[in-house]
Motif scaffolding. Structure first.
Motif, PDB file in Angstrom:
ATOM      1  N   GLU A   1       0.837  -1.200   0.000  1.00  0.00           N
ATOM      2  CA  GLU A   1       0.000   0.000   0.000  1.00  0.00           C
ATOM      3  C   GLU A   1       0.872   1.250   0.000  1.00  0.00           C
ATOM      4  N   ALA A   2       1.953   1.227   0.793  1.00  0.00           N
ATOM      5  CA  ALA A   2       2.865   2.368   0.831  1.00  0.00           C
ATOM      6  C   ALA A   2       3.531   2.577  -0.521  1.00  0.00           C
ATOM      7  N   ILE A   3       3.914   1.485  -1.177  1.00  0.00           N
ATOM      8  CA  ILE A   3       4.565   1.585  -2.487  1.00  0.00           C
ATOM      9  C   ILE A   3       3.618   2.173  -3.525  1.00  0.00           C
ATOM     10  N   ARG A   4       2.367   1.789  -3.460  1.00  0.00           N
ATOM     11  CA  ARG A   4       1.396   2.266  -4.445  1.00  0.00           C
ATOM     12  C   ARG A   4       1.026   3.739  -4.228  1.00  0.00           C
ATOM     13  N   ASN A   5       1.065   4.171  -2.967  1.00  0.00           N
ATOM     14  CA  ASN A   5       0.553   5.505  -2.643  1.00  0.00           C
ATOM     15  C   ASN A   5       1.627   6.561  -2.409  1.00  0.00           C
ATOM     16  N   GLN A   6       2.884   6.144  -2.353  1.00  0.00           N
ATOM     17  CA  GLN A   6       3.957   7.099  -2.111  1.00  0.00           C
ATOM     18  C   GLN A   6       5.102   6.858  -3.087  1.00  0.00           C
ATOM     19  N   THR A   7       5.971   7.851  -3.203  1.00  0.00           N
ATOM     20  CA  THR A   7       7.173   7.678  -4.018  1.00  0.00           C
ATOM     21  C   THR A   7       8.278   7.160  -3.117  1.00  0.00           C
ATOM     22  N   ILE A   8       8.589   5.889  -3.269  1.00  0.00           N
ATOM     23  CA  ILE A   8       9.598   5.230  -2.444  1.00  0.00           C
ATOM     24  C   ILE A   8      10.867   5.053  -3.271  1.00  0.00           C
ATOM     25  N   ASP A   9      11.989   5.454  -2.695  1.00  0.00           N
ATOM     26  CA  ASP A   9      13.263   5.299  -3.408  1.00  0.00           C
ATOM     27  C   ASP A   9      13.883   3.924  -3.193  1.00  0.00           C
ATOM     28  N   LEU A  10      13.752   3.400  -1.982  1.00  0.00           N
ATOM     29  CA  LEU A  10      14.393   2.128  -1.648  1.00  0.00           C
ATOM     30  C   LEU A  10      13.490   1.327  -0.725  1.00  0.00           C
ATOM     31  N   VAL A  11      13.322   0.044  -1.045  1.00  0.00           N
ATOM     32  CA  VAL A  11      12.614  -0.883  -0.158  1.00  0.00           C
ATOM     33  C   VAL A  11      13.631  -1.869   0.404  1.00  0.00           C
ATOM     34  N   ILE A  12      13.635  -2.014   1.702  1.00  0.00           N
ATOM     35  CA  ILE A  12      14.435  -3.045   2.363  1.00  0.00           C
ATOM     36  C   ILE A  12      13.437  -4.052   2.928  1.00  0.00           C
ATOM     37  N   VAL A  13      13.430  -5.247   2.380  1.00  0.00           N
ATOM     38  CA  VAL A  13      12.366  -6.191   2.698  1.00  0.00           C
ATOM     39  C   VAL A  13      12.900  -7.542   3.167  1.00  0.00           C
ATOM     40  N   GLU A  14      12.239  -8.086   4.173  1.00  0.00           N
ATOM     41  CA  GLU A  14      12.475  -9.452   4.632  1.00  0.00           C
ATOM     42  C   GLU A  14      11.484 -10.345   3.899  1.00  0.00           C
ATOM     43  N   ILE A  15      11.979 -11.177   2.964  1.00  0.00           N
ATOM     44  CA  ILE A  15      11.051 -12.004   2.191  1.00  0.00           C
ATOM     45  C   ILE A  15      10.573 -13.213   2.985  1.00  0.00           C
ATOM     46  N   GLY A  16      11.126 -13.384   4.209  1.00  0.00           N
ATOM     47  CA  GLY A  16      10.678 -14.479   5.048  1.00  0.00           C
ATOM     48  C   GLY A  16       9.425 -14.161   5.844  1.00  0.00           C
ATOM     49  N   ILE A  17       8.859 -12.956   5.641  1.00  0.00           N
ATOM     50  CA  ILE A  17       7.630 -12.593   6.345  1.00  0.00           C
ATOM     51  C   ILE A  17       6.467 -13.422   5.810  1.00  0.00           C
ATOM     52  N   PRO A  18       5.385 -13.571   6.596  1.00  0.00           N
ATOM     53  CA  PRO A  18       4.222 -14.306   6.094  1.00  0.00           C
ATOM     54  C   PRO A  18       3.735 -13.738   4.760  1.00  0.00           C
ATOM     55  N   GLY A  19       3.596 -14.608   3.786  1.00  0.00           N
ATOM     56  CA  GLY A  19       3.156 -14.181   2.459  1.00  0.00           C
ATOM     57  C   GLY A  19       4.281 -13.708   1.564  1.00  0.00           C
ATOM     58  N   GLY A  20       5.496 -13.616   2.108  1.00  0.00           N
ATOM     59  CA  GLY A  20       6.623 -13.161   1.313  1.00  0.00           C
ATOM     60  C   GLY A  20       7.117 -14.238   0.355  1.00  0.00           C
ATOM     61  N   SER A  21       7.565 -13.828  -0.826  1.00  0.00           N
ATOM     62  CA  SER A  21       8.043 -14.782  -1.826  1.00  0.00           C
ATOM     63  C   SER A  21       8.712 -14.010  -2.959  1.00  0.00           C
ATOM     64  N   MET A  22       9.163 -14.727  -3.974  1.00  0.00           N
ATOM     65  CA  MET A  22       9.715 -14.079  -5.149  1.00  0.00           C
ATOM     66  C   MET A  22       8.629 -13.256  -5.853  1.00  0.00           C
ATOM     67  N   HIS A  23       7.404 -13.722  -5.749  1.00  0.00           N
ATOM     68  CA  HIS A  23       6.289 -12.974  -6.345  1.00  0.00           C
ATOM     69  C   HIS A  23       6.144 -11.598  -5.697  1.00  0.00           C
ATOM     70  N   THR A  24       6.450 -11.508  -4.415  1.00  0.00           N
ATOM     71  CA  THR A  24       6.380 -10.216  -3.716  1.00  0.00           C
ATOM     72  C   THR A  24       7.296  -9.194  -4.380  1.00  0.00           C
ATOM     73  N   ILE A  25       8.490  -9.631  -4.747  1.00  0.00           N
ATOM     74  CA  ILE A  25       9.452  -8.743  -5.400  1.00  0.00           C
ATOM     75  C   ILE A  25       8.913  -8.301  -6.762  1.00  0.00           C
ATOM     76  N   ARG A  26       8.384  -9.247  -7.511  1.00  0.00           N
ATOM     77  CA  ARG A  26       7.834  -8.914  -8.829  1.00  0.00           C
ATOM     78  C   ARG A  26       6.645  -7.965  -8.691  1.00  0.00           C
ATOM     79  N   GLU A  27       5.861  -8.171  -7.653  1.00  0.00           N
ATOM     80  CA  GLU A  27       4.702  -7.314  -7.407  1.00  0.00           C
ATOM     81  C   GLU A  27       5.148  -5.884  -7.107  1.00  0.00           C
ATOM     82  N   MET A  28       6.210  -5.735  -6.337  1.00  0.00           N
ATOM     83  CA  MET A  28       6.744  -4.402  -6.025  1.00  0.00           C
ATOM     84  C   MET A  28       7.241  -3.699  -7.285  1.00  0.00           C
ATOM     85  N   ARG A  29       7.954  -4.431  -8.124  1.00  0.00           N
ATOM     86  CA  ARG A  29       8.479  -3.838  -9.353  1.00  0.00           C
ATOM     87  C   ARG A  29       7.341  -3.418 -10.283  1.00  0.00           C
TER      88      ARG A  29
END
Length: 208
Positions: A40-68
């Motif tokens: 939601e933050a990525i969609r609604n704000q201009t973010i320069d850098l995301v630092i993400v733990e992909i081990g969070i619930p629901g996290g996956s390679m798809h999460t990265i593709r979704e962000m891009r």
């Protein structure tokens, strides 16, 4: 500059924010505990850098593709407790700009942040050596995803196992011997480095 940190551990979020502010005092750091909150933050704000733990619930390679897909110019650094030997290359192949293990020092985190913001790809020395070995062996690193080592029949067996089907049932469905299905299962566990169906399910979800 806005930096979004997505991590489900409050203490880790605070520690990452502190490292960022010490390194780049001008940065505005946004903290999110959940993937959906981060998206939601990525969609609604201009973010320069995301630092993400992909081990969070629901996290996956798809999460990265979704962000891009949500913000094409965004830089993504995976800062994670999951095994970098397994997940670093798939993460970058999925669109991340770097992968850093949480076992790394604060100095390494700062270096990774700088490199990613400078549109460079960050890997640890261990992963760099792996990439070099692949180049020497003339292997395409973009295909370094354990799922791609599975044969079509192994993929079918995985699908059925994760549906809760037993070895005997799978053998009957595929017109195979039970010993053959057991061999497929053993091969899958070996290739994906898992020891249980629960671990298999988690790894499949992460790597997809």
């Amino acid at each position: 500059m806005k930096v979004l940190v997505i991590d489900d551990h409050p203490l880790m979020r605070s520690a990452i924010k502190r490292e960022i502010k010490d390194h780049k005092p001008q940065a505005r750091v946004i903290l999110c505990a959940h993937k959906d909150e981060g998206m939601e933050a990525i969609r609604n704000q201009t973010i320069d850098l995301v630092i993400v733990e992909i081990g969070i619930p629901g996290g996956s390679m798809h999460t990265i593709r979704e962000m891009r897909a949500a913000a094409r110019g965004i830089k993504i650094l995976v800062y994670s407790s999951v095994n970098e030997a397994i997940y670093a290359l798939p993460a970058v192949a999925s669109g991340a700009h770097g992968f850093l293990s949480k076992d790394s020092s604060g100095d390494e985190l700062r270096i990774a942040i700088d490199m990613v913001l400078d549109s460079k790809t960050y890997f640890s020395k261990t992963i760099q050596e792996t990439l070099l070995s692949q180049v020497i062996a003339n292997v395409d690193a973009s295909n370094h995803n354990p799922l791609q080592t599975l044969t079509p029949r192994e993929r079918i067996v995985v699908h059925l196992l994760l549906q809760g089907k037993k070895i005997k049932t799978i053998a009957e469905m595929l017109n195979l011997k039970e010993s053959t299905v057991s061999t497929f299962k053993a091969n899958v566990f070996r290739k994906l480095q898992v020891g249980s169906l629960i671990a298999l399910s988690e790894k499949m979800a992460m790597l997809r």
